[in-house]
Scaffold this active site. Structure first.
Site, PDB file in Angstrom:
ATOM      1  N   HIS A   1      -3.222   7.451   2.554  1.00 44.26           N
ATOM      2  CA  HIS A   1      -3.600   6.147   2.417  1.00 44.26           C
ATOM      3  C   HIS A   1      -5.198   5.475   2.785  1.00 44.26           C
ATOM      4  O   HIS A   1      -5.426   5.793   4.482  1.00 44.26           O
ATOM      5  CB  HIS A   1      -2.737   5.006   3.277  1.00 44.26           C
ATOM      6  CG  HIS A   1      -3.425   3.400   2.716  1.00 44.26           C
ATOM      7  ND1 HIS A   1      -3.539   3.162   0.780  1.00 44.26           N
ATOM      8  CD2 HIS A   1      -2.912   2.264   3.633  1.00 44.26           C
ATOM      9  CE1 HIS A   1      -3.943   2.033   1.086  1.00 44.26           C
ATOM     10  NE2 HIS A   1      -3.817   1.688   3.031  1.00 44.26           N
TER      11      HIS A   1
ATOM     12  N   ASN B   1      -9.873   0.155  -0.119  1.00 47.47           N
ATOM     13  CA  ASN B   1      -8.571   0.510   0.298  1.00 47.47           C
ATOM     14  C   ASN B   1      -8.266  -0.361  -1.177  1.00 47.47           C
ATOM     15  O   ASN B   1      -8.242  -1.670  -1.360  1.00 47.47           O
ATOM     16  CB  ASN B   1      -8.081  -1.100   1.166  1.00 47.47           C
ATOM     17  CG  ASN B   1      -6.606  -0.552   2.026  1.00 47.47           C
ATOM     18  OD1 ASN B   1      -5.779  -0.062   0.439  1.00 47.47           O
ATOM     19  ND2 ASN B   1      -6.390  -0.935   2.778  1.00 47.47           N
TER      20      ASN B   1
ATOM     21  N   CYS C   1       1.034  -1.048  -0.065  1.00 47.82           N
ATOM     22  CA  CYS C   1      -0.485  -0.003  -0.215  1.00 47.82           C
ATOM     23  C   CYS C   1       1.112   1.103   0.012  1.00 47.82           C
ATOM     24  O   CYS C   1       0.519   2.744  -0.466  1.00 47.82           O
ATOM     25  CB  CYS C   1      -0.968  -0.268   0.966  1.00 47.82           C
ATOM     26  SG  CYS C   1      -2.167  -1.685   1.539  1.00 47.82           S
TER      27      CYS C   1
HETATM   28  O1  UT7 Z   1      -3.519  -1.151   3.733  1.00 48.88           O
HETATM   29  C1  UT7 Z   1      -2.523  -1.503   4.630  1.00 48.88           C
HETATM   30  C2  UT7 Z   1      -3.035  -1.261   6.269  1.00 48.88           C
HETATM   31  N1  UT7 Z   1      -4.192  -2.307   6.353  1.00 48.88           N
HETATM   32  C3  UT7 Z   1      -4.556  -1.857   7.923  1.00 48.88           C
HETATM   33  O2  UT7 Z   1      -3.996  -0.520   7.571  1.00 48.88           O
HETATM   34  C4  UT7 Z   1      -5.723  -2.172   8.389  1.00 48.88           C
HETATM   35  C5  UT7 Z   1      -5.479  -2.370   9.341  1.00 48.88           C
HETATM   36  N2  UT7 Z   1      -6.697  -2.915  10.558  1.00 48.88           N
HETATM   37  C6  UT7 Z   1      -7.982  -2.836  10.217  1.00 48.88           C
HETATM   38  O3  UT7 Z   1      -8.583  -1.444   9.842  1.00 48.88           O
HETATM   39  C7  UT7 Z   1      -9.155  -3.398  11.185  1.00 48.88           C
HETATM   40  O4  UT7 Z   1      -8.225  -4.119  12.085  1.00 48.88           O
HETATM   41  C8  UT7 Z   1      -9.753  -4.173  10.626  1.00 48.88           C
HETATM   42  C9  UT7 Z   1     -11.099  -3.074  10.021  1.00 48.88           C
HETATM   43  C10 UT7 Z   1      -9.336  -4.938  10.090  1.00 48.88           C
HETATM   44  C11 UT7 Z   1     -10.709  -4.480  11.802  1.00 48.88           C
HETATM   45  O5  UT7 Z   1     -11.802  -3.772  12.922  1.00 48.88           O
HETATM   46  P1  UT7 Z   1     -11.286  -4.169  14.501  1.00 48.88           P
HETATM   47  O6  UT7 Z   1     -12.065  -3.040  15.189  1.00 48.88           O
HETATM   48  O7  UT7 Z   1      -9.530  -4.212  14.520  1.00 48.88           O
HETATM   49  O8  UT7 Z   1     -11.905  -5.439  14.501  1.00 48.88           O
HETATM   50  P2  UT7 Z   1     -11.623  -6.789  15.293  1.00 48.88           P
HETATM   51  O9  UT7 Z   1     -10.225  -7.635  14.467  1.00 48.88           O
HETATM   52  O10 UT7 Z   1     -10.563  -6.402  16.364  1.00 48.88           O
HETATM   53  O11 UT7 Z   1     -12.937  -7.759  15.741  1.00 48.88           O
HETATM   54  C12 UT7 Z   1     -13.297  -7.015  16.222  1.00 48.88           C
HETATM   55  C13 UT7 Z   1     -14.781  -8.333  16.077  1.00 48.88           C
HETATM   56  C14 UT7 Z   1     -14.622  -9.506  15.943  1.00 48.88           C
HETATM   57  O12 UT7 Z   1     -15.239 -10.284  16.428  1.00 48.88           O
HETATM   58  P3  UT7 Z   1     -14.637 -10.599  17.704  1.00 48.88           P
HETATM   59  O13 UT7 Z   1     -14.273 -12.240  17.851  1.00 48.88           O
HETATM   60  O14 UT7 Z   1     -15.029  -9.646  18.838  1.00 48.88           O
HETATM   61  O15 UT7 Z   1     -16.740 -11.078  18.748  1.00 48.88           O
HETATM   62  C15 UT7 Z   1     -14.475  -9.808  14.098  1.00 48.88           C
HETATM   63  O16 UT7 Z   1     -14.774 -11.480  14.264  1.00 48.88           O
HETATM   64  O17 UT7 Z   1     -15.400  -8.149  14.872  1.00 48.88           O
HETATM   65  C16 UT7 Z   1     -15.609  -9.393  14.021  1.00 48.88           C
HETATM   66  N3  UT7 Z   1     -15.254  -9.244  12.274  1.00 48.88           N
HETATM   67  C17 UT7 Z   1     -16.567  -8.335  11.318  1.00 48.88           C
HETATM   68  N4  UT7 Z   1     -17.616  -8.416  12.705  1.00 48.88           N
HETATM   69  C18 UT7 Z   1     -18.881  -8.146  10.763  1.00 48.88           C
HETATM   70  C19 UT7 Z   1     -14.598  -8.654  12.219  1.00 48.88           C
HETATM   71  N5  UT7 Z   1     -15.027  -8.563  10.305  1.00 48.88           N
HETATM   72  C20 UT7 Z   1     -16.284  -7.786  10.636  1.00 48.88           C
HETATM   73  C21 UT7 Z   1     -16.845  -7.978   9.779  1.00 48.88           C
HETATM   74  N6  UT7 Z   1     -18.964  -7.229   9.583  1.00 48.88           N
HETATM   75  N7  UT7 Z   1     -16.349  -7.616   8.289  1.00 48.88           N
END
Ligand code: UT7
Length: 345
Positions: free
Chosen positions: A272, A302, A132
Site C-alpha cells: 500500500h 495515497n 486502504c
Molecule cells: O493509508 C492509511 C495509512 N496511513 C498511513 O500509514 C500514514 C501514516 N503516517 C505518516 O505517513 C506520517 O506520520 C505523516 C507523513 C502523516 C507525518 O509524518 P511524521 O514524520 O510522523 O510527522 P509528524 O506528524 O510527527 O509531524 C512532524 C512535524 C510537526 O511539527 P512539530 O509539531 O514537530 O513542530 C508537524 O506539525 O511536521 C509538521 N508537519 C508538517 N510540516 C510541513 C506535519 N505536516 C506537515 C506538512 N508540512 N505538510
C-alpha cells in the site's frame, strides 16, 4: 514458473485454497484523473514545503478528480481497462465488488452505479469498506464467490475520490492523498495457480486514529458538523505510522508462511502506497531487496483502496511482473484493517 507450488503447502489452509478451485486475476486495469497537484501547488495552499513532503512521505504529486468526476467514474474507467485486458465482455460479469470509503453517496452502492456505466447488466453488485486495505479484502471476497462456485466472473474494484473528504487547510493530511481507481477481473483457471493465499486482519480498538467522524449514524450531517470540519478525514499520523509498519510486516510474513515461501522467491512486492518510509521499513523487516518493492507513491500519493490495484496494474504493464511470477501484496488502513496476499501471476 515451471514447478508447481502445490507440494510445498505444508499449511492445510493454503493447500485447501489451492485445491478447492483456483482463482486467477485474468485482467487488471487502472485509471487516475488527469489533473496533477504537485507539492509546489500545495506550498501555495498550506504552510508546507516540497522538501518536507518529499522527505517525510516520498510524494511529489498526486491526481485530483474534477468536480464532476466521481468515484464511480474512476472505477468504471479502471473496470473497462481490466475487462479489456481479460478479454471479458461486461455482460459476462456476474458480480461487481467495490472497495471504497468515498462512495458517490451512502446508497445506492457505487457498484450499482458502475454496473450501469459499464453495461454489466447481468451482474450483482455491492460496496464494501476496509479503507486502504479494501482492495485486498475485496479480492478475498471475490475469490470466495468463485471458489464456492456461486459465480464465474467477478470484477473487483478499488476506487476513491479522497479529495472529496480532504481538508485542504490541514497540512497534516492534505499533502498525503490522491484520487484513482484500480480493477481486477477474477475467474477460475484450471491450469494456473492464481491467488495462493489472502491474510486479513483488523483492530477496532484503534478506530479513532484514522476516521471520518461525521456523516454516519453516530454523527449525522448538521450545521455544526460542517462548521467544525467533521466531514473531513482525520488521522493521528505518527501512531498510524507505527501500527502500519507492524501490521503490514506481520501480515506479509503470515502470507509467505502459509505458502511456505521465502521472501527471496517473490518477484515483486506491492505495498500500500501511504508513505515511502513505511514501505522501506516493511521491506527491510521482511528482508526484501529494494528492487523487489514496487513504488509509485511519488506520482499518486495515497489513493487508499485503489493504491494496491493501481500499483499492481503498473507493475504488470511495465513488465516488472510476468506470468508465473510470485507477487506479494500488502496493505493497511483505517479500522485498523490490514491484509496481505500472495499471487502466482
Ligand atoms: O493509508 C492509511 C495509512 N496511513 C498511513 O500509514 C500514514 C501514516 N503516517 C505518516 O505517513 C506520517 O506520520 C505523516 C507523513 C502523516 C507525518 O509524518 P511524521 O514524520 O510522523 O510527522 P509528524 O506528524 O510527527 O509531524 C512532524 C512535524 C510537526 O511539527 P512539530 O509539531 O514537530 O513542530 C508537524 O506539525 O511536521 C509538521 N508537519 C508538517 N510540516 C510541513 C506535519 N505536516 C506537515 C506538512 N508540512 N505538510
Amino acid at each position: 514458473m515451471s514447478s508447481t507450488p502445490t507440494a510445498k503447502f505444508k499449511n492445510p489452509r493454503a493447500r485447501h485454497n489451492f485445491l478447492a478451485r483456483t482463482v486467477s486475476v485474468t485482467g487488471i486495469g487502472s485509471y487516475v484523473p488527469a489533473r496533477v497537484l504537485t507539492n509546489h501547488d500545495l506550498e501555495k495552499m498550506v504552510d508546507t514545503t516540497d522538501e518536507w513532503i518529499l522527505t517525510r512521505t516520498g510524494i511529489r504529486e498526486r491526481r485530483i478528480a474534477d468536480g464532476n468526476e466521481f468515484t464511480s467514474d474512476l472505477g468504471a474507467k479502471a473496470a473497462r481497462r481490466a475487462l479489456k485486458a481479460a478479454g471479458v465482455e461486461p455482460e459476462q460479469v456476474d458480480l461487481i465488488v467495490v472497495a471504497t470509503c468515498t462512495p458517490d453517496m451512502p446508497f445506492p452502492s457505487t457498484a450499482c452505479l458502475i454496473q450501469e456505466k459499464i453495461g454489466a447488466h447481468r451482474a450483482a453488485g455491492f460496496d464494501m469498506e476496509a479503507a486502504c486495505a479494501g482492495f485486498l479484502y475485496a479480492l478475498e471476497v471475490g475469490q470466495q464467490f468463485i471458489m464456492s462456485r456461486t459465480f464465474e466472473t467477478v470484477l473487483v474494484i478499488g476506487a476513491e475520490k479522497i479529495s472529496s473528504i480532504t481538508n485542504w487547510r490541514d497540512r497534516n493530511t492534505c499533502v498525503l492523498f490522491g484520487d484513482g481507481a484500480g480493477a481486477a477481473v477474477l475467474q477460475h483457471r484450471p491450469h494456473s495457480h492464481g491467488l495462493l493465499t489472502v491474510v486479513l486482519g483488523a483492530d477496532g480498538s484503534k478506530a479513532d486514529l484514522l476516521k471520518l467522524p461525521a456523516g454516519g449514524s453516530r454523527c449525522p450531517a448538521s450545521l455544526e458538523t460542517v462548521q467544525s470540519g467533521k466531514h473531513f478525514l482525520h488521522m493521528e499520523g505518527r501512531e498510524t505510522f507505527k501500527h502500519a509498519v507492524q501490521a503490514m510486516t506481520a501480515a506479509a510474513m503470515e502470507a509467505l508462511r502459509r505458502c511456505d515461501l521465502d521472501v527471496s522467491q517473490v518477484k515483486c512486492i506491492i505495498p500500500h502506497q501511504a508513505n515511502r518510509r513505511i514501505i522501506d521499513a516493511v521491506g527491510e523487516r521482511l528482508g526484501a531487496r529494494p528492487d523487489q518493492v514496487f513504488v509509485n507513491l511519488d506520482r499518486y500519493g495515497n489513493t487508499s483502496a485503489a493504491s494496491v490495484a493501481i500499483a499492481l496494474d503498473e507493475a504488470v504493464a511495465s513488465g516488472r511482473i510476468q506470468r508465473g511470477d510470485l507477487v506479494l501484496l500488502v496493505a493497511f488502513g483505517s479500522g485498523f484493517t490490514w491484509a496481505a496476499a500472495v499471487i502466482e501471476w
